[in-house]
Design a protein around this motif. Structure first.
Motif, PDB file in Angstrom:
ATOM      1  N   THR A   7      71.116  33.807   3.982  1.00 43.61           N
ATOM      2  CA  THR A   7      71.666  32.780   3.099  1.00 43.61           C
ATOM      3  C   THR A   7      71.004  32.915   1.737  1.00 43.61           C
ATOM      4  N   ASP A   8      71.735  32.570   0.688  1.00 43.10           N
ATOM      5  CA  ASP A   8      71.143  32.606  -0.655  1.00 43.10           C
ATOM      6  C   ASP A   8      70.070  31.533  -0.798  1.00 43.10           C
ATOM      7  N   VAL A   9      70.407  30.304  -0.373  1.00 44.55           N
ATOM      8  CA  VAL A   9      69.497  29.170  -0.539  1.00 44.55           C
ATOM      9  C   VAL A   9      69.394  28.423   0.784  1.00 44.55           C
ATOM     10  N   LEU A  10      68.173  28.258   1.269  1.00 43.14           N
ATOM     11  CA  LEU A  10      67.903  27.474   2.468  1.00 43.14           C
ATOM     12  C   LEU A  10      67.154  26.214   2.057  1.00 43.14           C
ATOM     13  N   ILE A  11      67.727  25.066   2.392  1.00 48.23           N
ATOM     14  CA  ILE A  11      67.115  23.778   2.062  1.00 48.23           C
ATOM     15  C   ILE A  11      66.545  23.181   3.343  1.00 48.23           C
ATOM     16  N   ILE A  12      65.240  22.915   3.342  1.00 48.33           N
ATOM     17  CA  ILE A  12      64.578  22.283   4.484  1.00 48.33           C
ATOM     18  C   ILE A  12      64.453  20.795   4.185  1.00 48.33           C
ATOM     19  N   GLY A  13      65.217  19.976   4.893  1.00 51.97           N
ATOM     20  CA  GLY A  13      65.142  18.533   4.690  1.00 51.97           C
ATOM     21  C   GLY A  13      66.451  17.972   4.165  1.00 51.97           C
ATOM     22  N   ALA A  14      67.031  17.017   4.893  1.00 54.15           N
ATOM     23  CA  ALA A  14      68.305  16.400   4.507  1.00 54.15           C
ATOM     24  C   ALA A  14      68.099  14.934   4.152  1.00 54.15           C
ATOM     25  N   GLY A  15      67.020  14.670   3.396  1.00 55.88           N
ATOM     26  CA  GLY A  15      66.833  13.356   2.813  1.00 55.88           C
ATOM     27  C   GLY A  15      67.527  13.308   1.463  1.00 55.88           C
ATOM     28  N   PRO A  16      67.240  12.284   0.639  1.00 55.38           N
ATOM     29  CA  PRO A  16      67.934  12.149  -0.652  1.00 55.38           C
ATOM     30  C   PRO A  16      67.811  13.371  -1.560  1.00 55.38           C
TER      31      PRO A  16
END
Length: 536
Positions: A7-16
């Motif tokens: 993936t190009d961008v991996l975001i850890i955390g689905a808070g605000p």
């Protein structure tokens, strides 16, 4: 373990902050991967106050009306000392403001997260719940991570990694990024109560002996949330149980009366450390929100700062991923956001140290000065701008280039939301409405010939067909306030280049498009259509 996923961008955390980062990236055509260790979205309301700058970001996404429909607009903050009211900040009395949100919106964090989740779902970008980060290794080309979902380990390779996983960030810990600050854990409570002893349209902020106390209306008749610091002797870590007797003294200080136990609907403990990560970028990893900083929770400043982090970083990262901008642009995320994060919260953070320094504050007369803000229009405006994130500027950023006379509005300032009469469409709008399409905005102020305007339009279509939008505002009496704000005389012109996050990148008195090219190429490292994004 399965084959390596990419993936190009991996975001850890689905808070605000993580959800806002994902929503912003989607605006710019980047499809991120976002995970969270929780089983699903939060059903409890945590932070409750959304400030004006955050509302502007939601408006840019086309979501502000949904938040307003779910929330309650609060126009005043009452400040109390040990024995009496110090003063009331009545924002309805603001004589001039450059935002369409001159209030504090009381809306639950859970409602805001659901709104962002719906946006991600619409764009086919679901959150992978019950997925946690197990290991992380950075190198110059990206990050190799191991995720665990349903007991199975997954190997991922990502070009960029975003740590938006809260104050106990596993991303920050695995990268061994230290926190700066006193390190002391402060234990707080949030109590949802039923009472008729509070004002349904005002926030109440008390500088109490034990620490700050806030009383926030819920939008439901006679229901309020009280937020405060637990007594020093009471050690109640997050996840433990509090009884109403544990906070009885604090609630009495907040409301002036004792509440029977039946009027406590919910009591939730949580902790906070006023600390900031030593760095918010390491190689190809960035920290956002609570993973990067701890901010006093009484007026929800921390959640809002996380939204500002995401808006600042997303357009830069998208430009790099798309191959349009040079990677060194990403250095400005730390350069711009760290001073803003570390800035004093003004009177809205007095509560944290007020109980320690109250005697000194009384002696120097600070509380008396606060009490006069409600009769000082300029002071009221400064207080609102500080609380609402409107006073943050990036004037010292390498991305801010000011080549114009006048200093009232400078490169690096947030674009003021000034009302505009659109001479072309013959409609009333505002400058922020002109920034709703993703990309840069070139604002041309002053009267120029149709021939010259056509040349500018042709240049933009050729050089920046999807990345820049042109708006022309000729001088007229109806738009005099815009020309006064930008200090443009009747016979003069000015060009204003506005970043995708609605901050001003460049200002010049000379109407010459080659100057914009120079800025884009030398400051942003802009590449034309012949440049392909780097493949990972």
């Amino acid at each position: 373990m399965e084959a390596v996923r990419h993936t190009d961008v991996l975001i850890i955390g689905a808070g605000p902050s993580g959800l806002m980062m994902a929503a912003q990236l989607l605006r710019y055509g980047i499809q991120p991967t976002i995970i969270d260790a929780k089983s699903g979205p939060d059903r409890e309301t945590k932070a409750t106050l959304v400030h004006a700058r955050s509302m502007e970001l939601f408006r840019q996404l086309g979501l502000s009306d949904h938040l307003l429909a779910k929330g309650l607009s609060l126009y005043a903050v009452q400040l109390f000392g040990r024995k009496a009211e110090i003063g009331t900040l009545d924002f309805s009395q603001l004589l001039a403001t450059d935002t369409v949100f001159p209030f504090i919106e009381r809306v639950g964090q859970d409602s805001m997260e659901r709104l962002l989740l719906n946006r991600l779902t619409e764009r086919a970008c679901p959150v992978a719940w019950e997925t946690r980060l197990d290991s992380l290794r950075l190198d110059d080309g990206g990050a190799t991570v191991t995720l665990v979902h349903g007991g199975e380990r997954q190997a991922w390779r990502c070009a960029w990694l975003i740590g938006a996983d809260g104050q106990h960030s596993s991303v920050r810990e695995q990268l061994n990024i230290p926190l700066e600050g006193d390190g002391r854990v402060r234990n707080f409570f949030a109590a949802d109560v039923e009472t008729d002893q509070a004002d349904a349209r005002k926030i109440k902020l008390i500088l109490y002996d034990n620490g700050p106390l806030a009383v926030v209306p819920s939008g439901v008749a006679d229901r309020y949330r009280i937020i405060g610091q637990l007594p020093g002797a009471h050690n109640s870590p997050q996840g433990s149980t509090l009884r109403y007797t544990d906070i009885k003294k604090e609630v009495r200080a907040a409301l002036g009366v004792d509440l029977p136990g039946a009027q406590y609907l919910r009591i939730t403990p949580f902790s906070y450390r006023k600390m900031v990560a030593e760095q918010v970028r390491r190689q190809r990893c960035f920290l956002l929100g609570d993973a990067a900083h701890g901010v006093l929770p009484t007026v929800s400043r921390g959640m809002n700062e996380g939204l500002y982090d995401a808006a600042n970083l997303a357009w830069k990262l998208a430009g790099v991923v798309n191959g349009r901008m040079a990677p060194n642009v990403l250095d400005t995320y730390q350069q711009e956001r760290m001073p803003a994060i570390k800035a004093d919260g003004g009177i809205f953070e007095l509560g944290e140290k007020g109980w320690i320094w109250r005697g000194l504050l009384d002696r120097v007369g600070l509380l008396r000065r606060i009490s006069r803000i409600d009769t000082d229009p300029a002071g009221l405006r400064r207080a609102f701008d500080r609380l609402s994130g409107l006073d943050v500027d990036y004037r010292r950023s390498p991305l801010s280039v000011h080549h114009a006379s006048g200093g009232q509005i400078q490169a690096g300032d947030r674009l003021p939301c000034l009302s505009v009469y659109d001479e072309k469409s013959k409609t009333h709008t505002d400058l922020h409405r002109w920034c709703e399409k993703p990309g840069f905005v070139l604002l041309v102020l002053g009267t120029i010939s149709h021939h010259h305007l056509n040349i500018i339009g042709q240049w933009m279509r050729q050089k920046y067909p999807r990345e820049m939008h042109l708006y022309y505002l000729p001088y007229s009496d109806r738009n005099q306030q815009v020309f006064q704000a930008f200090e443009v005389k009747t016979s003069n012109t000015k060009i204003v280049l506005i970043r995708p996050d609605m901050y001003i990148a460049y200002i010049n008195d000379m109407l010459n498009v080659s100057l914009i090219d120079t800025y884009m190429e030398e400051i942003l490292g802009w590449a034309g259509f012949g440049h392909l994004p780097e493949k990972h």
